[in-house]
Write a protein that holds these residues in place. Structure first.
Motif, PDB file in Angstrom:
ATOM      1  N   LEU A  15       3.293 -10.561   6.681  1.00 52.51           N
ATOM      2  CA  LEU A  15       4.369  -9.603   6.405  1.00 52.51           C
ATOM      3  C   LEU A  15       3.867  -8.168   6.468  1.00 52.51           C
ATOM      4  O   LEU A  15       2.833  -7.834   5.887  1.00 52.51           O
ATOM      5  N   ASP A  16       4.615  -7.352   7.162  1.00 53.33           N
ATOM      6  CA  ASP A  16       4.371  -5.916   7.090  1.00 53.33           C
ATOM      7  C   ASP A  16       4.787  -5.456   5.694  1.00 53.33           C
ATOM      8  O   ASP A  16       5.521  -6.151   4.979  1.00 53.33           O
ATOM      9  N   TRP A  17       4.349  -4.283   5.292  1.00 53.68           N
ATOM     10  CA  TRP A  17       4.694  -3.764   3.968  1.00 53.68           C
ATOM     11  C   TRP A  17       5.885  -2.814   4.045  1.00 53.68           C
ATOM     12  O   TRP A  17       6.986  -3.144   3.647  1.00 53.68           O
ATOM     13  N   ASP A  18       5.645  -1.633   4.598  1.00 56.53           N
ATOM     14  CA  ASP A  18       6.700  -0.619   4.632  1.00 56.53           C
ATOM     15  C   ASP A  18       7.798  -1.014   5.611  1.00 56.53           C
ATOM     16  O   ASP A  18       7.533  -1.315   6.780  1.00 56.53           O
ATOM     17  N   GLY A  19       9.038  -1.052   5.140  1.00 56.63           N
ATOM     18  CA  GLY A  19      10.170  -1.397   5.994  1.00 56.63           C
ATOM     19  C   GLY A  19      10.495  -2.870   6.004  1.00 56.63           C
ATOM     20  O   GLY A  19      11.558  -3.260   6.498  1.00 56.63           O
ATOM     21  N   VAL A  20       9.597  -3.696   5.471  1.00 58.60           N
ATOM     22  CA  VAL A  20       9.839  -5.142   5.411  1.00 58.60           C
ATOM     23  C   VAL A  20       9.937  -5.609   3.961  1.00 58.60           C
ATOM     24  O   VAL A  20      10.835  -6.366   3.599  1.00 58.60           O
ATOM     25  N   ILE A  21       9.016  -5.143   3.126  1.00 57.39           N
ATOM     26  CA  ILE A  21       9.064  -5.471   1.699  1.00 57.39           C
ATOM     27  C   ILE A  21       9.538  -4.263   0.894  1.00 57.39           C
ATOM     28  O   ILE A  21      10.422  -4.365   0.058  1.00 57.39           O
ATOM     29  N   ALA A  22       8.928  -3.118   1.177  1.00 59.74           N
ATOM     30  CA  ALA A  22       9.287  -1.890   0.455  1.00 59.74           C
ATOM     31  C   ALA A  22       9.867  -0.860   1.417  1.00 59.74           C
ATOM     32  O   ALA A  22       9.323  -0.642   2.502  1.00 59.74           O
ATOM     33  N   THR A  24      10.232   2.827   1.995  1.00 56.37           N
ATOM     34  CA  THR A  24       9.681   4.103   1.524  1.00 56.37           C
ATOM     35  C   THR A  24      10.136   5.293   2.357  1.00 56.37           C
ATOM     36  O   THR A  24       9.774   6.428   2.060  1.00 56.37           O
ATOM     37  N   LYS A  25      10.878   5.001   3.399  1.00 53.65           N
ATOM     38  CA  LYS A  25      11.458   6.053   4.248  1.00 53.65           C
ATOM     39  C   LYS A  25      10.415   7.089   4.707  1.00 53.65           C
ATOM     40  O   LYS A  25      10.623   8.300   4.623  1.00 53.65           O
ATOM     41  N   LEU A  26       9.303   6.573   5.194  1.00 54.91           N
ATOM     42  CA  LEU A  26       8.251   7.476   5.665  1.00 54.91           C
ATOM     43  C   LEU A  26       8.607   8.094   7.007  1.00 54.91           C
ATOM     44  O   LEU A  26       9.157   7.435   7.882  1.00 54.91           O
ATOM     45  N   ASP A  27       8.275   9.361   7.158  1.00 53.23           N
ATOM     46  CA  ASP A  27       8.494  10.087   8.407  1.00 53.23           C
ATOM     47  C   ASP A  27       7.184  10.773   8.786  1.00 53.23           C
ATOM     48  O   ASP A  27       6.743  11.710   8.118  1.00 53.23           O
ATOM     49  N   PHE A  28       6.555  10.293   9.849  1.00 54.89           N
ATOM     50  CA  PHE A  28       5.252  10.806  10.259  1.00 54.89           C
ATOM     51  C   PHE A  28       5.358  11.932  11.291  1.00 54.89           C
ATOM     52  O   PHE A  28       4.332  12.371  11.816  1.00 54.89           O
ATOM     53  N   SER A  29       6.567  12.382  11.575  1.00 59.22           N
ATOM     54  CA  SER A  29       6.726  13.394  12.615  1.00 59.22           C
ATOM     55  C   SER A  29       5.990  14.690  12.260  1.00 59.22           C
ATOM     56  O   SER A  29       5.419  15.354  13.136  1.00 59.22           O
TER      57      SER A  29
END
Length: 327
Positions: A15-22, A24-29
């Protein structure tokens, strides 16, 4: 086993973490703009191109961004339900992420999740996805064969890593993604995937998608029930012949168990890994097919295996004489 697979019957879940379990609305732009001029760079893999001090600053900024997301994390709807199903069914699973461990652990605290025994981030593993070695190592740790594993992710790197490792790949929490073609199946919501698991939904595998679209379900069922004997001198070589036959849906292959892959054999079949020289042809064929066509099998005995044309280009016509399609 038929020519289909079900996400409910795989041997292990990654399982991936961010976007699959949690979520967190991360934006790396902003990070890409600051360090790579806005180019869609692979942040971790290309960090070595930066001067040492700049690289350190990049990692600091990544951690701060990820930690800010962890502090306001929310569980992805359906994630807890999936983990409960995995636990109750006794299916081994792990978390494999590009985030750092500190962020994963903090995010788990925030959403109230007890992490599984095995969790990997970028700082406690030698390789990170989409490098297939990360996924293969994780599969070994949870005691599952790669060909029986399923990776669940929400981004291209997840799918690339799974394909490179010879695993199944499911894309969740995305709609109309340009890279959805990498996945065995796409579920716009994690809850859709959970329902598919609970209902034991059966799917046409990724590797049979083209022949299924062209020939239909009857062809796939018929071809998969066939066993072909590997010719003495397949043309242009054994790898091309096996790949062509398997892509047509053939489910079983007989290979002479006494035949050894000699150096001369390898020179005629250079797509086999050099490490296979000195092993049996059966082992070589099995290791070639396993990551590419996980459902295909090398038969133990000759039995009813058909003698097929040596020319790979003639296999489709041969199979048309053995099975019929409905497409």
């Amino acid at each position: 086993m038929g020519p289909y697979w079900s996400p409910s019957s795989v041997g292990g879940f990654l399982l991936d973490w961010d976007g699959v379990i949690a979520d967190t609305k991360l934006d790396f732009s902003g990070v890409r703009e600051k360090y790579y001029g806005g180019r869609r760079a692979m942040l971790l893999e290309e960090a070595h191109t930066l001067p040492p001090e700049t690289r350190k600053a990049l990692y600091r900024d990544l951690r701060e961004l990820e930690m800010s997301g962890a502090e306001k994390a929310a569980p992805v709807p359906g994630a807890f339900e999936l983990i409960s199903w995995l636990t109750e069914s006794g299916t081994p699973y792990c978390v494999l992420s590009r985030n750092c461990m500190e962020v994963i652990e903090r995010g788990a605290e925030v959403i109230g999740l007890t992490l599984p025994e095995y969790v990997w981030g970028r700082d406690n593993m030698e390789f990170v996805k989409p490098d297939p070695r990360a996924l293969l190592s994780a599969a070994e740790k949870i005691g599952a064969a790669p060909r029986s594993c399923l990776y669940i992710g929400d981004f291209l790197y997840d799918l690339q890593g799974a394909r490179r490792a010879g695993m199944r790949a499911v894309l969740v929490q995305r709609e109309n993604a340009a890279w959805a073609c990498w996945a065995d199946a796409v579920y716009p919501k994690m809850t859709d995937f959970v329902n598919a698991v609970k209902n034991k939904e059966e799917l046409v595998p990724w590797e049979y998608r083209e022949i299924f679209a062209e020939k239909g379900a009857l062809w796939l069922k018929g071809a998969f029930s066939c066993a072909l004997a590997l010719p003495e001198r397949p043309l242009p070589d054994a790898c091309a012949w096996l790949a062509r036959a398997a892509a047509l849906g053939v489910g079983s292959f007989y290979v002479d168990p006494q035949k050894i892959l000699t150096p001369d054999d390898w020179k005629r079949n250079p797509s086999f890994d050099t490490a296979l020289m000195g092993l049996s042809w059966r082992d070589a064929a099995s290791r070639f097919l396993s990551p590419r066509f996980p459902l295909a099998r090398i038969s133990v005995e000759r039995g009813g295996a058909l003698s097929a044309p040596a020319e790979a280009s003639e296999l489709k016509g041969f199979m048309e004489g053995k099975v019929r399609g409905d497409g």
